[in-house]
Design a protein around this motif. Structure first.
Motif, mmCIF file in Angstrom:
data_model
loop_
_atom_site.group_PDB
_atom_site.id
_atom_site.type_symbol
_atom_site.label_atom_id
_atom_site.label_comp_id
_atom_site.label_asym_id
_atom_site.label_seq_id
_atom_site.Cartn_x
_atom_site.Cartn_y
_atom_site.Cartn_z
ATOM 1 N N LEU A 352 -19.242 30.503 -13.513
ATOM 2 C CA LEU A 352 -20.589 30.430 -14.082
ATOM 3 C C LEU A 352 -21.235 31.815 -14.144
ATOM 4 N N VAL A 353 -21.043 32.591 -13.071
ATOM 5 C CA VAL A 353 -21.606 33.945 -13.051
ATOM 6 C C VAL A 353 -20.909 34.836 -14.068
ATOM 7 N N GLU A 354 -19.588 34.670 -14.199
ATOM 8 C CA GLU A 354 -18.810 35.564 -15.052
ATOM 9 C C GLU A 354 -18.976 35.244 -16.530
ATOM 10 N N THR A 356 -21.365 33.128 -18.065
ATOM 11 C CA THR A 356 -22.699 32.807 -18.569
ATOM 12 C C THR A 356 -23.700 33.837 -18.045
ATOM 13 N N ASN A 357 -24.935 33.655 -18.430
ATOM 14 C CA ASN A 357 -25.994 34.547 -17.958
ATOM 15 C C ASN A 357 -26.730 33.970 -16.751
ATOM 16 N N ILE A 358 -26.156 32.948 -16.131
ATOM 17 C CA ILE A 358 -26.827 32.294 -15.010
ATOM 18 C C ILE A 358 -26.861 33.231 -13.796
ATOM 19 N N PRO A 359 -27.990 33.336 -13.103
ATOM 20 C CA PRO A 359 -28.072 34.212 -11.923
ATOM 21 C C PRO A 359 -27.170 33.711 -10.789
ATOM 22 N N PRO A 360 -26.710 34.611 -9.913
ATOM 23 C CA PRO A 360 -25.833 34.201 -8.805
ATOM 24 C C PRO A 360 -26.443 33.114 -7.914
ATOM 25 N N ALA A 361 -27.766 33.161 -7.686
ATOM 26 C CA ALA A 361 -28.400 32.148 -6.840
ATOM 27 C C ALA A 361 -28.320 30.768 -7.480
ATOM 28 N N SER A 362 -28.533 30.682 -8.787
ATOM 29 C CA SER A 362 -28.429 29.400 -9.481
ATOM 30 C C SER A 362 -26.986 28.899 -9.484
ATOM 31 N N ALA A 363 -26.044 29.804 -9.678
ATOM 32 C CA ALA A 363 -24.632 29.420 -9.627
ATOM 33 C C ALA A 363 -24.269 28.892 -8.248
ATOM 34 N N ALA A 364 -24.832 29.505 -7.201
ATOM 35 C CA ALA A 364 -24.588 29.028 -5.834
ATOM 36 C C ALA A 364 -25.109 27.609 -5.655
ATOM 37 N N PHE A 365 -26.262 27.320 -6.257
ATOM 38 C CA PHE A 365 -26.813 25.957 -6.175
ATOM 39 C C PHE A 365 -25.843 24.951 -6.786
ATOM 40 N N PHE A 366 -25.344 25.233 -7.986
ATOM 41 C CA PHE A 366 -24.436 24.286 -8.646
ATOM 42 C C PHE A 366 -23.112 24.176 -7.900
ATOM 43 N N GLY A 367 -22.631 25.290 -7.358
ATOM 44 C CA GLY A 367 -21.405 25.224 -6.566
ATOM 45 C C GLY A 367 -21.574 24.349 -5.338
ATOM 46 N N ALA A 368 -22.689 24.525 -4.617
ATOM 47 C CA ALA A 368 -22.954 23.708 -3.429
ATOM 48 C C ALA A 368 -23.184 22.256 -3.811
ATOM 49 N N LEU A 369 -23.845 22.012 -4.936
ATOM 50 C CA LEU A 369 -24.080 20.644 -5.400
ATOM 51 C C LEU A 369 -22.761 19.927 -5.656
ATOM 52 N N VAL A 370 -21.852 20.597 -6.353
ATOM 53 C CA VAL A 370 -20.541 19.999 -6.629
ATOM 54 C C VAL A 370 -19.783 19.745 -5.327
ATOM 55 N N ALA A 371 -19.826 20.715 -4.399
ATOM 56 C CA ALA A 371 -19.154 20.529 -3.103
ATOM 57 C C ALA A 371 -19.735 19.333 -2.361
ATOM 58 N N GLY A 372 -21.060 19.198 -2.373
ATOM 59 C CA GLY A 372 -21.705 18.082 -1.686
ATOM 60 C C GLY A 372 -21.368 16.740 -2.312
ATOM 61 N N LEU A 373 -21.327 16.678 -3.630
ATOM 62 C CA LEU A 373 -21.003 15.419 -4.318
ATOM 63 C C LEU A 373 -19.568 14.993 -4.027
ATOM 64 N N ILE A 374 -18.637 15.941 -4.126
ATOM 65 C CA ILE A 374 -17.231 15.615 -3.857
ATOM 66 C C ILE A 374 -17.057 15.197 -2.404
ATOM 67 N N ALA A 375 -17.696 15.917 -1.468
ATOM 68 C CA ALA A 375 -17.570 15.596 -0.042
ATOM 69 C C ALA A 375 -18.130 14.205 0.262
ATOM 70 N N SER A 376 -19.208 13.814 -0.398
ATOM 71 C CA SER A 376 -19.784 12.485 -0.175
ATOM 72 C C SER A 376 -18.826 11.394 -0.630
ATOM 73 N N VAL A 377 -18.163 11.628 -1.759
ATOM 74 C CA VAL A 377 -17.182 10.652 -2.251
ATOM 75 C C VAL A 377 -15.992 10.581 -1.311
ATOM 76 N N VAL A 378 -15.499 11.746 -0.882
ATOM 77 C CA VAL A 378 -14.363 11.780 0.042
ATOM 78 C C VAL A 378 -14.725 11.101 1.360
ATOM 79 N N ASN A 379 -15.950 11.314 1.834
ATOM 80 C CA ASN A 379 -16.403 10.711 3.091
ATOM 81 C C ASN A 379 -16.303 9.196 3.063
#
Length: 451
Positions: A352-354, A356-379
């Motif tokens: 996303l950072v590389e 697109t023009n999305i700032p690193p902080a916003s990219a971190a949000f989406f990365g953590a969101l995806v990690a949280g969603l996948i982890a909840s399903v795996v749980n």
């Protein structure tokens, strides 16, 4: 009103030297044959408190500890109210017209996802598998969990840190020379830290010594490469990777999650603890770098196409998260699962950072969101604690390089430059737990409500 205050720890130091006295839990048992749910208030409350303080010792947040204590209390026909901090719990259990209060504390804090997984399974099945057992049997089970040795030796922990940090430095833009020197430095540094941990050396001392060893090892390894393999001096920028094994990912993330649930005491104490570790590590790294004349600089271009770089980021992210999971004492299956989640989430963030023009902080949000969603399903499928999957998978997103550059520049009186790096780091650190919070709010009804 029946009240009793205790302070507990798992320290094995001689009695005359303990600052945190060990609780004689067995002395609280009045009848060793009666079922736990029918035991006295004191006995039932001791079970609630001991499960809570043991979970707290594993590094999980206050919200999870309180939820576990409430679950056990309901099974034992009690009402529990708890105030939880970084290393202590003050709680009261109510039954009919009586109440019982305990104050418990730990000598230190740490992360142990293996024990946390066992305790969460215990709490989940407490009503069916434990509430009918004698109190003595329950305490014996908790004894086994507390005495359970770490799954990995200091040597393996050092190797895990070496793999994680070498992967980390590649994701930051480093090449082969930086990865090799980082592998050696971080591996030896975390090996030293693990040895000091086995001897109960205080946190600040173990962090300072291990970071100094890691940085010095990187410096000497790099000098050897420079002298005998004619490696360019510009590759010295990778020395930051040698100290990334001390990133306090668990306290950083759990502090923000606790604050979001208004567990302010625990959240602020965890945040202060994480800041303390970060400051000690970066200041020691800055001091060593100043002595050797090293400066943080941009990495040399790797010369890889966007497609090749993306394909390499997937395994690098996997091994980075896998290494951190092993450092957190996760089982192999749990570490591999976290690694797979991190490979997807972190690669998405970087792309996303590389692209697109999305700032690193916003990219971190989406990365953590995806990690949280996948982890909840795996749980829901394997029951692994979400925090044991999500935190390792986003620790690799914590901007250790930004934090170090901030401290280095501030220490060199470049206040404006240092403040800029610090601002970038703070924004990313704030957005990481926010992504996990949103993921939990979407998929966990109990998380998005208060009662």
């Amino acid at each position: 009103m029946d009240k009793d205050n205790h302070t507990g720890s798992t320290s094995e130091m001689p009695l005359s030297k303990r600052h945190h006295m060990k609780i004689p839990w067995k002395d609280l048992i009045e009848d060793s044959d009666v079922e736990a749910r029918n035991a006295s208030l004191q006995e039932r409350a001791s079970i609630v408190g001991r499960i809570g303080i043991t979970m707290l010792s594993c590094g999980t947040g206050a919200w999870r500890v309180r939820e576990a204590m409430n679950t056990v209390a309901r099974s034992l026909k009690l009402t529990c109210s708890a105030d939880i901090s970084l290393i202590s719990i003050s709680y009261t259990c109510f039954s009919d017209e009586h109440s019982y209060t305990q104050v418990l504390s730990l000598p230190s804090t740490g992360v142990n996802t293996d024990k946390l997984n066992i305790l969460e399974e215990m709490v989940k099945n407490f009503n069916n598998d434990f509430s009918f057992l004698p109190v003595k049997k329950i305490h014996q089970f908790i004894d086994k969990v507390q005495q359970r040795p770490k799954q990995y030796s200091p040597l393996v922990s050092g190797l895990a840190a070496a793999i994680a940090c070498a992967s980390f430095i590649f994701l930051l833009g480093g090449g082969i020379p930086e990865m090799i020197c980082t592998f050696i430095g971080a591996g030896l540094g975390n090996f030293i830290r693990a040895l000091m941990g086995k001897h109960s050396i205080t946190v600040i001392a173990s962090i300072a010594v291990s970071v100094a060893v890691a940085c010095l090892t990187y410096m000497f390894a790099f000098r050897i490469f420079e002298m005998y393999f004619h490696v360019l001096a510009l590759h010295e920028a990778g020395y930051i990777g040698a100290l990334l094994f001390v990133i306090p990912g668990f306290p950083f993330i759990t502090s923000m999650l606790d604050i979001s649930k208004l567990d302010m005491r625990s959240g602020l104490e965890r945040l202060a603890y994480a800041i303390m570790i970060t400051l000690v590590a970066t200041l020691v790294g800055w001091l060593v770098a100043t002595i050797f004349g090293f400066k943080p600089a941009n990495f040399l271009p790797l010369g890889l196409s966007p497609l090749v770089l993306m394909l390499l980021r997937l395994p690098a992210s996997f091994f980075g998260v896998y290494g951190f999971s092993i450092m957190f004492n996760s089982s192999q299956k749990m570490a591999i699962t976290a690694g797979l989640i991190g490979a997807v989430a972190n690669t998405l963030r970087l792309e996303l950072v590389e692209l697109t023009n999305i700032p690193p902080a916003s990219a971190a949000f989406f990365g953590a969101l995806v990690a949280g969603l996948i982890a909840s399903v795996v749980n829901r499928f394997n029951g692994y604690p979400r925090i044991s999957l999500t935190v390792p998978s986003i620790v690799i997103m914590v901007p250790g390089l930004y934090i170090y550059r901030a401290v280095f520049n501030i220490g060199s009186n470049q206040i404006a430059v240092g403040s800029l790096w610090l601002t970038k780091a703070i924004l990313i650190i704030m957005f990481l737990p926010l992504g996990l919070f949103v993921a939990r709010a979407i998929l966990d009804k109990s998380w998005r409500h208060f009662d």
